[in-house]
Motif scaffolding. Structure first.
Motif, short mmCIF file in Angstrom:
data_model
loop_
_atom_site.label_atom_id
_atom_site.label_comp_id
_atom_site.label_asym_id
_atom_site.label_seq_id
_atom_site.Cartn_x
_atom_site.Cartn_y
_atom_site.Cartn_z
N THR A 87 0.87 -1.17 0.00
CA THR A 87 0.00 0.00 0.00
C THR A 87 0.91 1.22 0.00
O THR A 87 2.12 1.09 -0.15
CB THR A 87 -0.96 -0.02 1.21
OG1 THR A 87 -1.93 1.02 1.05
CG2 THR A 87 -0.24 0.13 2.54
N ASN A 88 0.33 2.40 0.19
CA ASN A 88 1.11 3.65 0.25
C ASN A 88 0.58 4.54 1.36
O ASN A 88 -0.60 4.46 1.72
CB ASN A 88 1.03 4.40 -1.08
CG ASN A 88 1.83 3.72 -2.16
OD1 ASN A 88 3.04 3.73 -2.12
ND2 ASN A 88 1.13 3.12 -3.11
N VAL A 89 1.43 5.42 1.86
CA VAL A 89 1.00 6.41 2.84
C VAL A 89 0.03 7.38 2.17
O VAL A 89 -1.04 7.68 2.69
CB VAL A 89 2.20 7.18 3.46
CG1 VAL A 89 1.71 8.29 4.36
CG2 VAL A 89 3.12 6.23 4.22
N VAL A 132 7.04 0.39 6.70
CA VAL A 132 7.02 1.65 5.97
C VAL A 132 8.38 1.84 5.32
O VAL A 132 9.40 1.85 6.01
CB VAL A 132 6.68 2.83 6.90
CG1 VAL A 132 6.68 4.14 6.12
CG2 VAL A 132 5.32 2.61 7.57
N VAL A 133 8.40 1.97 4.00
CA VAL A 133 9.66 2.10 3.28
C VAL A 133 9.97 3.58 3.08
O VAL A 133 9.56 4.19 2.11
CB VAL A 133 9.69 1.30 1.96
CG1 VAL A 133 9.62 -0.18 2.24
CG2 VAL A 133 8.58 1.68 1.03
N GLY A 134 10.67 4.12 4.04
CA GLY A 134 11.06 5.52 4.01
C GLY A 134 10.88 6.15 5.38
O GLY A 134 9.75 6.36 5.82
N TYR A 161 7.57 8.04 7.22
CA TYR A 161 7.05 7.57 8.50
C TYR A 161 7.00 8.72 9.51
O TYR A 161 6.00 8.91 10.19
CB TYR A 161 7.90 6.41 9.03
CG TYR A 161 7.43 5.94 10.38
CD1 TYR A 161 6.35 5.08 10.48
CD2 TYR A 161 8.04 6.38 11.55
CE1 TYR A 161 5.89 4.65 11.72
CE2 TYR A 161 7.59 5.96 12.79
CZ TYR A 161 6.52 5.10 12.87
OH TYR A 161 6.05 4.70 14.10
N ARG A 162 8.09 9.46 9.60
CA ARG A 162 8.14 10.59 10.55
C ARG A 162 7.02 11.59 10.26
O ARG A 162 6.36 12.07 11.17
CB ARG A 162 9.49 11.29 10.45
CG ARG A 162 10.64 10.50 11.02
CD ARG A 162 11.96 11.19 10.74
NE ARG A 162 13.07 10.42 11.26
CZ ARG A 162 14.32 10.55 10.83
NH1 ARG A 162 14.62 11.44 9.88
NH2 ARG A 162 15.27 9.80 11.35
N ALA A 163 6.80 11.91 8.98
CA ALA A 163 5.79 12.89 8.60
C ALA A 163 4.38 12.36 8.84
O ALA A 163 3.50 13.09 9.32
CB ALA A 163 5.97 13.29 7.14
N GLY A 211 -1.36 9.08 7.07
CA GLY A 211 -1.10 8.30 8.29
C GLY A 211 -2.40 7.88 8.96
O GLY A 211 -2.55 6.74 9.40
N ARG A 212 -3.38 8.80 9.02
CA ARG A 212 -4.68 8.47 9.62
C ARG A 212 -5.39 7.37 8.82
O ARG A 212 -5.93 6.41 9.39
CB ARG A 212 -5.56 9.72 9.71
CG ARG A 212 -5.09 10.71 10.77
CD ARG A 212 -6.08 11.84 10.97
NE ARG A 212 -6.12 12.79 9.86
CZ ARG A 212 -5.35 13.87 9.76
NH1 ARG A 212 -4.47 14.15 10.69
NH2 ARG A 212 -5.47 14.68 8.72
N LEU A 213 -5.38 7.51 7.50
CA LEU A 213 -6.02 6.49 6.65
C LEU A 213 -5.29 5.15 6.74
O LEU A 213 -5.93 4.09 6.75
CB LEU A 213 -6.07 6.97 5.19
CG LEU A 213 -6.96 8.19 4.92
CD1 LEU A 213 -6.77 8.68 3.49
CD2 LEU A 213 -8.42 7.87 5.21
N LEU A 214 -3.97 5.20 6.82
CA LEU A 214 -3.19 3.98 6.94
C LEU A 214 -3.50 3.26 8.25
O LEU A 214 -3.62 2.03 8.28
CB LEU A 214 -1.70 4.29 6.83
CG LEU A 214 -0.74 3.10 6.86
CD1 LEU A 214 -1.04 2.11 5.74
CD2 LEU A 214 0.70 3.61 6.77
#
Length: 188
Positions: free
Chosen positions: A82-84, A121-123, A127-129, A104-107
């Motif tokens: 999936t994607n952020v 999470v690839v990155g 992830y921080r954001a 992030g909320r949707l994830l």
């Protein structure tokens, strides 16, 4: 695959790329957002030079190197993608801080619904954001989402040159081992 033309890439900015998911995955890999080549093809990590597929194989997650067009085969290994952020862009720096936060909320909702054992999470920047965790580093995180453990992996983009494919494969293999190699490799 033939390289998309500039016109095809521009036309792909409004396309959604479907997730490759199922309930109860061992690992749900989460990219930052689809690149334009991914949006043109409909296949995750499709841009030439992206090292996701080779690293996934080198780390032992897949028994052979898969092409982006074979992404559905991941489900047989209890893996998904999936994607952020769903919006395709040429570069991740085109995304806004609000898009990351909303992503992030949707994830979190998606992970709670799908119940993977691990969210990868690839990155680290994404992830921080997305999760307002400025201190996050590559590796396992303290945070859980629902029952899913979280692991941050290096971004496989060719732009992330300070991580070699070999170094990335070692980090991805750490996750594979934590997730249970026989289960993830589909031999359970």
């Amino acid at each position: 695959m033939t390289r998309p033309t500039p016109a095809q890439l521009e036309a792909a900015r409004d396309r959604l790329v479907p997730d490759v998911v199922a309930d109860g995955l061992s690992v749900l890999f989460c990219g930052i957002n689809p690149g334009l080549t991914t949006a043109v093809t409909g296949h995750h990590f499709a841009r030439p030079g992206n090292r996701f597929w080779p690293v996934l194989h080198r780390s032992g997650f897949t028994p052979r190197l898969l092409a982006p067009a074979e992404q559905a085969e991941l489900l047989t290994y209890r893996l998904g993608i999936t994607n952020v952020v769903a919006r395709p862009t040429a570069r991740a720096d085109e995304l806004t801080a609000e898009e990351y936060r909303e992503g992030g909320r949707l994830l979190e909702r998606k992970v709670a619904r799908l119940r993977p054992r691990w969210l990868a999470v690839v990155g680290v920047t994404a992830y921080r954001a997305a999760f307002a965790d400025r201190g996050a580093r590559i590796g396992p995180q303290e945070r859980t989402i629902g029952s899913a453990r979280v692991w941050v992996l290096p971004n496989p983009s060719g732009l992330n040159a300070h991580w070699t494919a070999e170094m990335m494969a070692e980090e991805y293999a750490r996750l594979r081992e934590a997730a249970g190699s026989s289960e993830v490799a589909g031999t359970a």
